[in-house]
Structures are given as structure tokens and as C-alpha cells.
Design a protein around this motif. Structure first.
Motif, short mmCIF file in Angstrom:
data_model
loop_
_atom_site.label_atom_id
_atom_site.label_comp_id
_atom_site.label_asym_id
_atom_site.label_seq_id
_atom_site.Cartn_x
_atom_site.Cartn_y
_atom_site.Cartn_z
N UNK A 101 0.85 -1.20 0.00
CA UNK A 101 0.00 0.00 0.00
C UNK A 101 0.88 1.24 0.00
N UNK A 102 0.36 2.30 -0.63
CA UNK A 102 1.01 3.60 -0.56
C UNK A 102 -0.02 4.61 -0.09
N UNK A 103 0.33 5.37 0.95
CA UNK A 103 -0.53 6.41 1.51
C UNK A 103 0.15 7.74 1.23
N UNK A 104 -0.51 8.62 0.49
CA UNK A 104 0.10 9.85 -0.02
C UNK A 104 -0.60 11.09 0.51
N UNK A 105 0.06 12.25 0.32
CA UNK A 105 -0.55 13.54 0.62
C UNK A 105 -0.62 13.88 2.09
N UNK A 106 0.21 13.28 2.92
CA UNK A 106 0.04 13.43 4.37
C UNK A 106 1.32 13.92 5.05
N UNK A 107 2.14 14.69 4.36
CA UNK A 107 3.35 15.22 4.99
C UNK A 107 3.01 16.07 6.21
N UNK A 108 1.83 16.71 6.20
CA UNK A 108 1.47 17.58 7.33
C UNK A 108 1.28 16.82 8.63
#
Length: 431
Positions: free
Chosen positions: A334-341
Motif C-alpha cells: 500500500x502507498x498512503x500519499x498527501x500526508x506530509x502535514x
């Protein structure tokens, strides 16, 4: 760098229940923390008393109620409800933010409307959470804020009014910066126009929730232009509202059906909502669950077979710990993206998730803006929570399939769900 664990006592550790058989449970979840704290702020600024029906009573919401009381607002228990009577806001006052981002960020604009100084401080970790852009925005609006640090502790020197007007803020670290200014904006003499200037705004559904709550109190909000919100100066009408169940707190319970197999129903799941947690329905569907929303609530069924996913969780970052736990048990990567915050939340959640999944024998790797999780056999061990309620809930999900998981300081779930362990044990018929 691995996340550094918060100190705890051993007697706070909790062996996570292992699911011996498929689940068959109905689990009620108390009211939304996000809605409860927005309603409390609006009720304190309203022109008449408000009734909040079945609000969440957790550490975050009790801190908000206590803070508003310190500013002069009356918040009274009426059975399961809260009666809120607005009074003239005043200082001097001390606001304990604890670990509640909504208290730290929503109340400084309110404090500016008070007569007198209002000091803000909180738990040690809160001094590391992003706050600088918010304080800069307040100063740009002519509000006096004193303090040497870019965050807690600081003092708002209230003088009873705020002129308002246009303010530009970089809210890429937290959408709460926008919500805070909007919630108090109707009480500013010129209202407020908030312009976000920075990387894409995280957690857009939370701003949508704020806008809807304002409109429910009669406030005129124009959000027609991208990254710009205008609140007209006006009276804020009182509320008589029942608080929806907290769908983010419901996420581990419905995820349990996919992880352990069987069926879990959460009653009173809203048909239409601005809560970010509602996205768990589509996420679990993509991971192989059978998901059904009816007038009776949300029902999720699974077989224990979990599919890997590629998800952009930018708008629903609070679901990441539970989704990552499910992904660690999947049959594919799985890849979970957009969550650097998430590196600026209660803890650095990306580092914490990576460290704890790998501690159990998993394969989790941080990317610039998220996580890559590859399935590997997991084993039991102590899972550290970093004083983060979402980490504790994610660990409970892992424990359904991994014998010997022990959750450090499970009491941290009291931030948003004080009786989590009782409800979780009931899920498995072990209350």
C-alpha cells in the motif's frame, strides 16, 4: 529519525484483545470532537443561550469548555447535554490547551474579543506543534500577541474588539488556522476575509465543517473563490443541535470487521456530513470490505482478506494511523500519499507509524509525503503511542490479528474517546 516515545508508567499499558473468531457487534460512538468544539466556540459568541445535545465529553472538549468558562462563558451540564450561556468575555484568564489543537488555535481570536490578557499554554508536546502562521495572522489583524516562541506559551492582550478585514495566512500546516479566524470573524467589526497562501490546504473537510456550522448560526460566509473565505460581520444566532457521532473515532471499530472478519454496525451514522471520518467508508471498500449505509447506520463486513491500496489521504489525514494498521495486515503493498502535514500533529505521526509497524516486524517506509507499507508477518510487542490517541487506536486494530500486542499508555485515547478500552472489549464480546 525514529519518533521519540512519550514517557509513561507501566501500569498504563494494555494488552490488546486478539480476535479469536469473526466479529458480530453493534458499537455506538459518542459525539464528534470537531463538531463539539466548533459548536462550543460559536455558542460562546452567540447572542443567546444554546443547547448542545449529546456533545462529546473527552479531554479535548472538556478543555474547551473549561477555557470558555475562564473567559466568562457559562457552560452547564444538563443531563447528557451542555447549556451554554454567553457572557461578556473577560481576562485575565489562563487557557490550558492540553494536547487539543482546536483549543490552541480556535480560542486566540476569541480571546482578542475579551477585555484583558489571556495566557495560553499546554502539555509539553503542544509547544512543538505549528502555531507561528496563526500568531502572525492575528498580529496582522492588529491583535497584540506577546511571547518569545513561535507557539505556546503566548498571551493575547484582548481589548474587547477586533477591527478585522483581510488577512493572508499560510495554513498548509493546519486547516485549523483558517477555521479559527472564520469562527470568530462575524464578531469582528469588519468581519474577516481569510486568504490561504501556501502549499495545498490539508483537511479541507474540516474547513467545510466550519463553514456549515457558521451558516447554521445565520452567519453569511462566501467561499466561492479558491483558498479564500469571507465572513460578514453579524450576530451569531444561538444553537439547538444534536452532535453527530465522531466518525474518525468510529474508524477503528468498522475497520475491525475487515481485519478480524465478521460484521460491525455503527448506529446513527449520518447520511450527509462534513466530517472527514466519513471517508473511511470508501477506504474500507477499496481494501475489500462490504460497506452498507442505511437509515439504521453503517455496517461493514469482511472476511479477514485485505487488499493493498494506493490512497491520497491529504484531506482525511486523521484516518492515516488506522488505515496504515489495516494496510500492514494486507495481502499486497500500500502507498498512503498527501500526508506530509502529519509530521506536525500530536506527534510526528509518519515517524511514529513507521517505527511501530517495523517494531512488530513489518515493512513501513516514509516517503516525502506519506508511507509505503509492504506486508510481512508481524509479531507481538509493546506498541508505543507517543501520547497520541490515534496511535493507540491503530495499535488496537493490529492487535486483532497479531497476538501479544501491548498498547503503551492506552489512556491517551481519553483525548477524544475516554472509554475506548471498554468499547473495544465489547466489540469482541469481552466487556
Amino acid at each position: 529519525m525514529p519518533a521519540q516515545p512519550a514517557s509513561t508508567t507501566l501500569d498504563a499499558d494494555w494488552p490488546a484483545p486478539y480476535a479469536e473468531e469473526p466479529l458480530d457487534a453493534t458499537v455506538s460512538v459518542p459525539g464528534s470532537k470537531s463538531l463539539t468544539n466548533r459548536f462550543l466556540v460559536l455558542a460562546a459568541l452567540a447572542g443567546d443561550e444554546s443547547l448542545l445535545r449529546r456533545p462529546l465529553r473527552s479531554r479535548d472538549t472538556l478543555l474547551m469548555a473549561s477555557a470558555l468558562r475562564s473567559l466568562g462563558t457559562e457552560v452547564t451540564d444538563v443531563d447528557e447535554d451542555w447549556l451554554v450561556r454567553p457572557r461578556d468575555l473577560r481576562g485575565p484568564a489562563l487557557v490550558d490547551c492540553g494536547l487539543a489543537g482546536t483549543v490552541m488555535r480556535f480560542l486566540p481570536p476569541v480571546a482578542a474579543l475579551a477585555q484583558g490578557p489571556v495566557e495560553f499554554d499546554g502539555d509539553e508536546h503542544m509547544r512543538r506543534r505549528p502555531m507561528g502562521p496563526m500568531l502572525d495572522a492575528l498580529r496582522a489583524l492588529g491583535i497584540t500577541v506577546t511571547g518569545d516562541a513561535p507557539g505556546l506559551p503566548f498571551t493575547v492582550e484582548g481589548n474587547g474588539h477586533v477591527t478585522g478585514g483581510k488577512v493572508v495566512v499560510d495554513a498548509s500546516a493546519s486547516s485549523q488556522f483558517v477555521s479559527a479566524l472564520l469562527l470568530a470573524g462575524a464578531r469582528f467589526e469588519k468581519g474577516v476575509t481569510v486568504v490561504h497562501d501556501g502549499k495545498p490546504l490539508p483537511s479541507q473537510p474540516h474547513v467545510d465543517m466550519t463553514v456549515e456550522a457558521l451558516r447554521d448560526t445565520g452567519v453569511i460566509v462566501d467561499d466561492g473563490d479558491a483558498n479564500t473565505w469571507h465572513v460578514e460581520p453579524s450576530e451569531i444566532h444561538s444553537l439547538d443541535v444534536e452532535v453527530e457521532p465522531d466518525l474518525s473515532n468510529a474508524a477503528p471499530f468498522v475497520a475491525a470487521a475487515l481485519v478480524a472478519g465478521g460484521t460491525v454496525t455503527v448506529p446513527s451514522w449520518p447520511q450527509f456530513t462534513t466530517q472527514a471520518g466519513d471517508a473511511i467508508r470508501d477506504i474500507l471498500d477499496a481494501m475489500g470490505a462490504d460497506v452498507s449505509l442505511t437509515r439504521d447506520g453503517l455496517t461493514v463486513s469482511g472476511t479477514g482478506q485485505i487488499d493493498g491500496v494506493d490512497l491520497d489521504l491529504h484531506d482525511v489525514g486523521e484516518l492515516t494511523p488506522v488505515v496504515a494498521a489495516v494496510a500492514a495486515l494486507a495481502s499486497g503493498p500500500s502507498q498512503l500519499r498527501g500526508i506530509a502535514h502529519l509530521r506536525g500533529h500530536e506527534t510526528d505521526r509518519l515517524a511514529a507509524i513507521t517505527t511501530e509497524i517495523n517494531r512488530l516486524g513489518g515493512d513501513c517506509r516514509e516517503t516525502e509525503d506519506g508511507l509505503v507499507i509492504r506486508p510481512r508477518p508481524l509479531h507481538g510487542d509493546l506498541v508505543r503511542t507517543y501520547a497520541d490517541h490515534r496511535m493507540a487506536m491503530a495499535a488496537a486494530v493490529l492487535g486483532l490479528r497479531v497476538p501479544g500486542v501491548v498498547i503503551e499508555n492506552v489512556a491517551t485515547t481519553g483525548k477524544t474517546l475516554p472509554d475506548f478500552t471498554t468499547r473495544w472489549s465489547s466489540l469482541l464480546g469481552r466487556a
